[in-house]
Design an enzyme around this catalytic site. Sequence first.
Site, PDB file in Angstrom:
ATOM      1  N   LYS A  74      42.956  36.555  47.666  1.00 28.64           N
ATOM      2  CA  LYS A  74      41.880  36.511  46.655  1.00 28.64           C
ATOM      3  C   LYS A  74      41.588  35.105  46.149  1.00 28.64           C
ATOM      4  O   LYS A  74      40.468  34.794  45.792  1.00 28.64           O
ATOM      5  CB  LYS A  74      42.220  37.429  45.487  1.00 28.64           C
ATOM      6  CG  LYS A  74      43.373  36.929  44.629  1.00 28.64           C
ATOM      7  CD  LYS A  74      43.825  37.935  43.591  1.00 28.64           C
ATOM      8  CE  LYS A  74      44.912  37.312  42.738  1.00 28.64           C
ATOM      9  NZ  LYS A  74      45.753  38.273  42.050  1.00 28.64           N
TER      10      LYS A  74
ATOM     11  N   ARG B  14      50.124  43.279  31.440  1.00 27.58           N
ATOM     12  CA  ARG B  14      48.867  43.537  32.134  1.00 27.58           C
ATOM     13  C   ARG B  14      48.991  44.957  32.671  1.00 27.58           C
ATOM     14  O   ARG B  14      49.063  45.891  31.884  1.00 27.58           O
ATOM     15  CB  ARG B  14      48.599  42.475  33.216  1.00 27.58           C
ATOM     16  CG  ARG B  14      47.114  42.417  33.622  1.00 27.58           C
ATOM     17  CD  ARG B  14      46.813  41.351  34.663  1.00 27.58           C
ATOM     18  NE  ARG B  14      47.386  41.650  35.962  1.00 27.58           N
ATOM     19  CZ  ARG B  14      47.274  40.860  37.042  1.00 27.58           C
ATOM     20  NH1 ARG B  14      46.607  39.732  36.946  1.00 27.58           N
ATOM     21  NH2 ARG B  14      47.809  41.200  38.183  1.00 27.58           N
TER      22      ARG B  14
HETATM   23  C1  LIG Z   1      46.998  37.845  42.189  1.00 25.34           C
HETATM   24  C2  LIG Z   1      48.154  38.751  42.337  1.00 25.34           C
HETATM   25  C3  LIG Z   1      49.243  38.363  43.130  1.00 25.34           C
HETATM   26  C4  LIG Z   1      49.349  36.988  43.756  1.00 25.34           C
HETATM   27  O1  LIG Z   1      49.560  36.016  42.759  1.00 25.34           O
HETATM   28  P1  LIG Z   1      49.898  34.495  43.107  1.00 25.34           P
HETATM   29  O2  LIG Z   1      50.359  33.938  41.815  1.00 25.34           O
HETATM   30  O3  LIG Z   1      48.644  33.874  43.598  1.00 25.34           O
HETATM   31  O4  LIG Z   1      50.962  34.481  44.129  1.00 25.34           O
HETATM   32  C5  LIG Z   1      50.262  39.272  43.302  1.00 25.34           C
HETATM   33  N1  LIG Z   1      50.219  40.493  42.739  1.00 25.34           N
HETATM   34  C6  LIG Z   1      49.203  40.897  41.955  1.00 25.34           C
HETATM   35  C7  LIG Z   1      49.234  42.255  41.357  1.00 25.34           C
HETATM   36  C8  LIG Z   1      48.138  40.040  41.730  1.00 25.34           C
HETATM   37  O5  LIG Z   1      47.123  40.436  40.956  1.00 25.34           O
END
Ligand SMILES: *Cc1c(COP(=O)(O)O)cnc(C)c1O
Length: 364
Positions: free
Chosen positions: A39, A134
């Site tokens: 993402k 969250r």
């Molecule tokens: C965005 C996200 C990740 C990845 O996070 P990074 O800090 O970019 O490694 C992993 N798990 C969830 C649920 C996320 O929303």
Amino acid sequence: MKPQGYPRVEINLGHLRGNVEYVVGKCREKGIEVAGVIKGTTGIPMCTKQFADGGVSYIASSRLEQIEDAKAFGIEKPFMLIRIPMLSEVEEVIRLTNLSLNSEVEVLKALNEEAGKQKKLHKVILMADLGDLREGFWDKDEMVKVGEMVENEMDNIELAGVGTNLGCYGSILATKEKLDELVVIAEEIEAKIGRTLEYISGGATSSFMRVLDGDIPERVNFLRIGEAILLARDLEVFYGYDMSEMNQDVYTLKAEVIEVKNKPSHPVGEISVDAFGHTPEYVDRGMRKRALLAVGKVDYGDTADIFPKEKGIEILGASSDHTILDIEDYDGDIKLGDIISFGIDYASVVYITNCRNVQIVFVS
Ligand SMILES: *Cc1c(COP(=O)(O)O)cnc(C)c1O
């Protein structure tokens, strides 16, 4: 559209691939599988391909469109939705992904029903909120009950395991103790359902620190990693880890100089507000040489998230489509039409790769 125009973001695919392999390798040493989270780079398929070829177990995103793009590009990997599904997208979740993170019974029921309709077996991971506040179950007894319900009453979805997310809203550190809490919940569910769970998914980049330190709980066997692969920056900047074995130059923003002039450093006239209704502090340093760039906040978000690659160049400020540089201390000559390069951080990569004004150029 100019095919090779500016501003542009240059993406070094070889360096990205190297980072994927590094993280996958480090995790493998600890018996941990990696979901590559795309993402942060807006699911650009050429970037997703580096994740896939670099050996991740799953391609993961918060956005189904990005997963759809990866499939259309021909990438064949299990896919995973890491944002709790919307009730309204359940049909696509089943169609496009093999695994999703969940925290609502109603959604799980809908996934089960839809998986039955599409004759698919969809895997789910139940999320525990361990204090970051969250997504995830806060009531852990409820979480265990829902785990049992998925196991015993929902035939078309498979309880693959439990997971958590830390350091996103509540700034909570992924300590060994926090991850131990997750293992306790997993083992409670295992006791109730009488089998071992496939995955204990202990977080994102912030949990990769536990891999580097070697103190990740033994039973954590799955991480979802984006930033550490795309930029390898946060663990160094915020936590002091040495990331020099990784490539920190996968993304480079380049913009063109459209004006070079000597000007006063303090605005001249009655100070009111800038283009965004704010009044920044302006320091009077006398007349200074400055350069104006054809790139602005609509492209990268905030000037705090981009970093001039060369010494002696300082960002003074920006509006939507302009960035103002102080180049008085630059050792050399910057002329009209020159190109200035910037490193970028996670917050900015998300904007830059998502902005139709910015050309995407692959280098290797
Ligand atoms: C965005 C996200 C990740 C990845 O996070 P990074 O800090 O970019 O490694 C992993 N798990 C969830 C649920 C996320 O929303």
